[in-house]
Scaffold this motif. Structure first.
Motif, PDB file in Angstrom:
ATOM      1  N   PRO A 124      -6.478   8.683 -11.597  1.00 39.55           N
ATOM      2  CA  PRO A 124      -6.550   9.486 -10.377  1.00 39.55           C
ATOM      3  C   PRO A 124      -5.639  10.712 -10.381  1.00 39.55           C
ATOM      4  O   PRO A 124      -5.906  11.679  -9.689  1.00 39.55           O
ATOM      5  CB  PRO A 124      -6.141   8.513  -9.280  1.00 39.55           C
ATOM      6  CG  PRO A 124      -5.389   7.431  -9.961  1.00 39.55           C
ATOM      7  CD  PRO A 124      -5.918   7.353 -11.350  1.00 39.55           C
ATOM      8  N   HIS A 125      -4.569  10.701 -11.157  1.00 39.26           N
ATOM      9  CA  HIS A 125      -3.657  11.844 -11.167  1.00 39.26           C
ATOM     10  C   HIS A 125      -3.762  12.635 -12.468  1.00 39.26           C
ATOM     11  O   HIS A 125      -2.895  13.455 -12.754  1.00 39.26           O
ATOM     12  CB  HIS A 125      -2.212  11.384 -10.958  1.00 39.26           C
ATOM     13  CG  HIS A 125      -2.021  10.701  -9.646  1.00 39.26           C
ATOM     14  ND1 HIS A 125      -2.104  11.365  -8.443  1.00 39.26           N
ATOM     15  CD2 HIS A 125      -1.782   9.406  -9.340  1.00 39.26           C
ATOM     16  CE1 HIS A 125      -1.910  10.509  -7.461  1.00 39.26           C
ATOM     17  NE2 HIS A 125      -1.715   9.311  -7.982  1.00 39.26           N
ATOM     18  N   THR A 177      -4.948  15.433 -15.048  1.00 37.78           N
ATOM     19  CA  THR A 177      -5.326  16.833 -14.894  1.00 37.78           C
ATOM     20  C   THR A 177      -5.838  17.374 -16.228  1.00 37.78           C
ATOM     21  O   THR A 177      -5.534  16.843 -17.288  1.00 37.78           O
ATOM     22  CB  THR A 177      -4.133  17.696 -14.456  1.00 37.78           C
ATOM     23  OG1 THR A 177      -3.132  17.647 -15.477  1.00 37.78           O
ATOM     24  CG2 THR A 177      -3.564  17.215 -13.135  1.00 37.78           C
TER      25      THR A 177
END
Length: 88
Positions: free
Chosen positions: A45-46, A48
């Motif tokens: 989810p985090h 990048t």
């Protein structure tokens, strides 16, 4: 940048007489693509794309470094260019 690096690695180090070098390049490419896709999915989810790009660039550099340190002239077109850090 890494795409160009992979193409250049295949051109310079991936000759048909060097299957080990082809395997190293292919494993690097596959691992980078899979990990980049995973980092942009809901599994991470985090995650990048910037982090994935940095890791991919570093993995491509490590692949080049490993291939360029091979002493065989047939599989390493740069083996005759042995220079130390002191050569200027």
């Amino acid at each position: 940048g890494s795409l160009v690096g992979w193409v250049l690695l295949y051109i310079h180090f991936g000759s048909s007489e060097c299957p080990a070098q082809q395997t190293i390049i292919s494993l690097t490419l596959i691992a980078c693509v899979v990990l980049s896709v995973l980092s942009c999915s809901k599994i991470a989810p985090h995650g990048t794309l910037l982090t994935s790009a940095a890791v991919t660039a570093y993995a491509t550099f490590l692949c080049y470094s490993a291939l360029a340190s091979h002493p065989d002239d047939g599989c390493n077109p740069f083996s005759h260019r042995r220079h130390s850090a002191l050569d200027i």
